[in-house]
Design a protein around this motif. Sequence first.
Motif, PDB file in Angstrom:
ATOM      1  N   CYS A 143       0.809  -1.221   0.000  1.00  0.00           N
ATOM      2  CA  CYS A 143       0.000   0.000   0.000  1.00  0.00           C
ATOM      3  C   CYS A 143       0.839   1.267   0.000  1.00  0.00           C
ATOM      4  CB  CYS A 143      -0.906   0.026   1.227  1.00  0.00           C
ATOM      5  SG  CYS A 143      -1.935  -1.433   1.455  1.00  0.00           S
ATOM      6  N   SER A 144       2.038   1.220   0.600  1.00  0.00           N
ATOM      7  CA  SER A 144       2.835   2.435   0.762  1.00  0.00           C
ATOM      8  C   SER A 144       4.308   2.081   0.918  1.00  0.00           C
ATOM      9  CB  SER A 144       2.345   3.236   1.976  1.00  0.00           C
ATOM     10  OG  SER A 144       2.214   2.400   3.116  1.00  0.00           O
ATOM     11  N   GLY A 159      -6.150   2.061   7.646  1.00  0.00           N
ATOM     12  CA  GLY A 159      -7.534   1.746   7.326  1.00  0.00           C
ATOM     13  C   GLY A 159      -8.435   1.622   8.530  1.00  0.00           C
ATOM     14  N   ASP A 186      -5.164  -1.783   6.375  1.00  0.00           N
ATOM     15  CA  ASP A 186      -4.247  -1.357   5.322  1.00  0.00           C
ATOM     16  C   ASP A 186      -3.438  -0.154   5.805  1.00  0.00           C
ATOM     17  OD1 ASP A 186      -5.475  -3.256   3.786  1.00  0.00           O
ATOM     18  OD2 ASP A 186      -6.491  -1.864   2.451  1.00  0.00           O
ATOM     19  N   HIS A 213      -6.515   8.130   3.677  1.00  0.00           N
ATOM     20  CA  HIS A 213      -5.889   7.964   2.363  1.00  0.00           C
ATOM     21  C   HIS A 213      -4.479   8.533   2.301  1.00  0.00           C
ATOM     22  CE1 HIS A 213      -9.336   6.440   0.145  1.00  0.00           C
ATOM     23  NE2 HIS A 213     -10.101   7.406   0.620  1.00  0.00           N
ATOM     24  N   ASN A 245      -2.153   2.684   4.456  1.00  0.00           N
ATOM     25  CA  ASN A 245      -2.374   3.348   3.175  1.00  0.00           C
ATOM     26  C   ASN A 245      -1.343   4.407   2.821  1.00  0.00           C
ATOM     27  OD1 ASN A 245      -4.773   1.947   2.509  1.00  0.00           O
ATOM     28  ND2 ASN A 245      -5.929   3.219   3.932  1.00  0.00           N
ATOM     29  N   SER A 246      -0.760   5.037   3.820  1.00  0.00           N
ATOM     30  CA  SER A 246       0.164   6.140   3.542  1.00  0.00           C
ATOM     31  C   SER A 246       1.220   6.208   4.631  1.00  0.00           C
ATOM     32  CB  SER A 246      -0.607   7.466   3.478  1.00  0.00           C
ATOM     33  OG  SER A 246       0.235   8.543   3.151  1.00  0.00           O
TER      34      SER A 246
END
Length: 325
Positions: free
Chosen positions: A67-68, A134, A116, A160, A118-119
Motif C-alpha cells: 500500500c505504501s 484503514g 491497510d 488515504h 495506506n500512507s
Amino acid sequence: MLDKILYNTVLCQTFSRCGKYLIAGNIYGQIAIFDLDRILNPVAELLTVDFNKPKHIHTLESEKQVCSLVTTEKFLIVGSVNEISGWDWKGFLNFKLNKPSWVIKMPSHSILEQIDVNSLWLSEDENRLYAGCGDNNVYVINLEDGKIVSTFTGHEDYIHSVHGKNQQLITAGEDGYVLLWDLRMGKSHNKLEPHDNSKVSRPDIGKWVGSATLSDDWIVCGGGPRLSLWHLRSLDAVTVFDIPDHGIHVSFFHDDCVVAGGAAKHLYQLSYSGEVKVELPVSATTVYSAILRTQPHNVLTIAGSSPEIDLCTTFNYRDQVLHFR
C-alpha cells in the motif's frame, strides 16, 4: 500469472536515497526494483529488450498488497496489510529476498481485522514514521526501537493520505475531512471539509479526500471534491482547479506549481492561479502514485491501474514506459 499481471495496479512508489533505483509496489504483494542508471544511461552494446523491465521482482511472504513505501538511508520501509516492515537495502537489491530486518504489527481488535497501511510519511529528522491506516488512525512509530509511541485519532473513516511540514501533519480521509495536526502536541488543531464548499463539492463523486499536501503557506487537496488550493492560515479556498478528472488521488507542490492526478487521462501541472501548464498523458486509467526527484537525475514516474509506469525526465512529456511484469 500472465492474465493476472495484465490487470496489475501499482499503488505506491519510492526512490532509493542514492537515486539509482525506483521501487514500486502492487496489489499482489510484489515489489519491483528498476535500475534507473541502466534505463536513463543505456550502453548500446549492452542494451537488451528487457532494459525497461524490473531488475528484480520480490513477492512478500503474505502476498498482501503493498500500500505504501518510503526509504531511509538504510531501509526500504513497506506498508502492507496489518504490518509495516523494514528491509535492509543491501539485501533487498539481491536476487533472492531475505527476511525483513524488522516488522511492526498494527494494533488489531480481532484476528479477522484487515488494516491497510495506506500512507507513510517520514519526519524530516527520520526519527518518526507516521502511518495513515484503514482503521481511521495515524500511528506514530519511533524508528529507533520500532515501537508505536502515539496514536492520532480524529478521522471517522479510513485515511488515504499523510504528509507533513514544519511541525505540522496533514491527513485526508474517506470521511471527507482534511485534518491539521500539531506534531509537538499530538493533537488536531484545524479541520477542512472541502465537500461543504459549493465551489469544490462534487456530490456525484463523493466527499472522500484522496490526497492533501502542505507547503509553507498552502494546502492542496482533492478527491471526490475538486482539486483546490487553500490558504494555510485562513483556511480559505483560493483556487478551484478546472481539470477533467473523476477523483483525485495524487497532489503535491513542485517549483511554484501543483502536480495532480487521479481518475483522468493526464497528470497535470498547474499554476497556483489555476492555469494548466502541462498535461502529461498517462498509461493508467487511474493514477495512484506520482513521485519526483531532481538529483542525481530529473525523474518523474507515474503509476496506477496499469502494469506500465510512465517515466519523464523533463516533466513536460513522457520519455519512456517501464513495464512492471
